[in-house]
Design a protein around this motif. Sequence first.
Motif, short mmCIF file in Angstrom:
data_model
loop_
_atom_site.label_atom_id
_atom_site.label_comp_id
_atom_site.label_asym_id
_atom_site.label_seq_id
_atom_site.Cartn_x
_atom_site.Cartn_y
_atom_site.Cartn_z
N ASN A 44 20.23 74.46 38.53
CA ASN A 44 21.82 74.98 38.61
C ASN A 44 22.32 76.36 38.71
OD1 ASN A 44 23.74 74.75 36.29
ND2 ASN A 44 23.49 73.48 35.19
N VAL A 45 22.55 76.82 39.70
CA VAL A 45 23.08 77.96 40.24
C VAL A 45 24.80 78.38 38.79
CG1 VAL A 45 24.49 79.11 41.27
CG2 VAL A 45 23.14 77.41 41.87
N ASP A 46 25.05 78.07 37.83
CA ASP A 46 25.82 78.63 36.27
C ASP A 46 24.84 78.84 35.91
OD1 ASP A 46 28.48 78.39 38.67
OD2 ASP A 46 28.88 76.88 38.14
N GLN A 47 24.12 77.95 35.28
CA GLN A 47 23.60 78.12 33.76
C GLN A 47 22.57 79.05 34.20
OE1 GLN A 47 22.97 73.86 32.21
NE2 GLN A 47 20.59 75.45 31.36
N ALA A 48 22.31 79.43 35.32
CA ALA A 48 20.83 80.56 35.31
C ALA A 48 21.52 81.48 35.43
CB ALA A 48 20.71 80.09 37.27
N GLU A 49 22.91 82.28 35.46
CA GLU A 49 23.21 83.28 34.53
C GLU A 49 23.86 83.67 33.82
OE1 GLU A 49 24.56 85.70 37.67
OE2 GLU A 49 23.86 84.00 38.31
N THR A 50 22.99 83.04 32.60
CA THR A 50 23.01 83.47 31.46
C THR A 50 21.63 82.61 30.64
OG1 THR A 50 23.55 80.93 30.35
CG2 THR A 50 24.55 83.00 30.85
N ASP A 51 20.55 81.94 31.90
CA ASP A 51 19.27 81.72 31.48
C ASP A 51 18.38 82.06 32.81
OD1 ASP A 51 16.92 80.26 29.91
OD2 ASP A 51 17.15 78.27 30.74
N GLU A 52 18.14 83.32 33.35
CA GLU A 52 17.63 84.16 34.02
C GLU A 52 15.95 83.76 33.94
OE1 GLU A 52 17.40 87.53 37.60
OE2 GLU A 52 19.10 86.69 36.41
N SER A 53 15.58 83.78 32.60
CA SER A 53 14.02 83.38 32.44
C SER A 53 13.46 82.23 31.98
CB SER A 53 14.35 84.22 30.64
OG SER A 53 14.94 82.87 30.01
N THR A 54 14.57 81.35 32.34
CA THR A 54 13.87 80.32 31.69
C THR A 54 13.48 79.64 33.84
OG1 THR A 54 14.73 79.06 30.25
CG2 THR A 54 14.65 77.54 31.65
N ALA A 55 14.33 80.32 34.62
CA ALA A 55 14.63 80.07 36.12
C ALA A 55 13.59 80.53 36.64
CB ALA A 55 16.51 80.42 36.74
N HIS A 56 13.71 81.61 36.51
CA HIS A 56 12.39 82.32 36.40
C HIS A 56 10.97 81.89 36.65
CE1 HIS A 56 9.48 86.00 37.31
NE2 HIS A 56 10.71 86.00 38.15
N THR A 73 15.93 84.34 41.66
CA THR A 73 14.52 83.52 41.35
C THR A 73 14.10 83.19 42.53
OG1 THR A 73 15.81 82.04 40.35
CG2 THR A 73 15.11 83.30 38.83
N LYS A 74 14.96 82.60 43.34
CA LYS A 74 14.19 81.63 44.57
C LYS A 74 13.54 82.92 45.63
CE LYS A 74 14.23 77.96 45.41
NZ LYS A 74 13.47 76.54 44.69
N PHE A 115 38.51 78.82 42.18
CA PHE A 115 37.94 78.11 41.45
C PHE A 115 36.96 78.99 41.11
CE2 PHE A 115 39.70 74.87 43.87
CZ PHE A 115 39.67 73.24 43.15
N VAL A 116 37.21 79.54 39.99
CA VAL A 116 36.38 80.92 39.43
C VAL A 116 34.87 80.04 39.14
CG1 VAL A 116 35.77 82.99 38.13
CG2 VAL A 116 37.91 82.71 39.65
N ARG A 117 33.72 80.07 39.17
CA ARG A 117 32.61 80.32 38.74
C ARG A 117 31.69 81.32 38.37
NH1 ARG A 117 31.87 75.36 41.61
NH2 ARG A 117 29.86 74.72 39.56
N PRO A 118 30.69 81.07 37.04
CA PRO A 118 29.67 81.68 36.60
C PRO A 118 28.74 82.77 38.10
CG PRO A 118 30.18 79.86 35.11
CD PRO A 118 30.54 79.36 36.35
#
Length: 280
Positions: free
Chosen positions: A59-71, A124-125, A238-241
């Motif tokens: 989830n590319v957009d959600q990772a902006e506010t949840d980078e610790s889980t993505a990492h 994170t990738k 189309f602004v995205r997070p």
Amino acid sequence: MRVLVTGAGGMLARDLLEAPTKHEIVGVTRHDLDITDLEACIRTVAGFDAVVNCAAYTNVDQAETDESTAHAVNAVGAENLAKAARQAGATLVQISTDYVFDGSGESPYREDSPLSPLGAYGRTKAAGEQLALAANDRTLIVRVAWLYGMYGGNFVKTMLRLADERDRLTVVDDQVGQPTSTVEVVGSILAILDAGVTKGTYHATCEGETSWWGFTREIFRLTKRDPERVNAVSSAEFVRPAPRPAYSVLSHESMRSVRAPKRWQDALAAELLRMASTQQ
């Protein structure tokens, strides 16, 4: 060869598990294996010759506010599987992404181009690539982009649904990349394994390039819809997070040594036919 596939419930993994091959392929979902748990990875990977890591936080957009889980998933998880594969004497195939590049280029990114991610998902990738390579000499990085397929949600399915719901669609025309079917990625992964390669970086995208607008118009054309129903707009509308790379075209020097990439238009036509056949 015994091959373990993580993230077995996902779009790419499901096609890999169904692909005809001489290898024994076993899938595990995130419920079967938490890749952030090193000991669990070591137990699960034991006895396998290769691991294809399709498990990811995507989830590319959600990772902006949840980078610790993505990492934890994309970076630590990749490192854990690399360590487990090393202990088992196995090769890790780490699935990565075009998002490890910033998209400011004007020519296809080479396999050895410097990593320069724009957002949290890409960071994170990129970390996953680096940690996996450091943890196991027998690590293959396979980058994909603009992925679609028969399983799960994806751009092609969304455009087909919207085509039936709306008279006109509005799609961005200033992001350029390589639409790539899961079937083509699976073919590339199996070709690499069949070749006995145990290290290196490969770009498993299709040949050619287009924008999201051009991609949508081709979807319409191939499904006997009017491409003129698709309007082009800029990303500013189309602004995205999360920031998106403007140019996501990857080169194929390494891949051509084991398999010729298919043109994105041909891969799309084949996948649309496959989707249609399952609905009849």
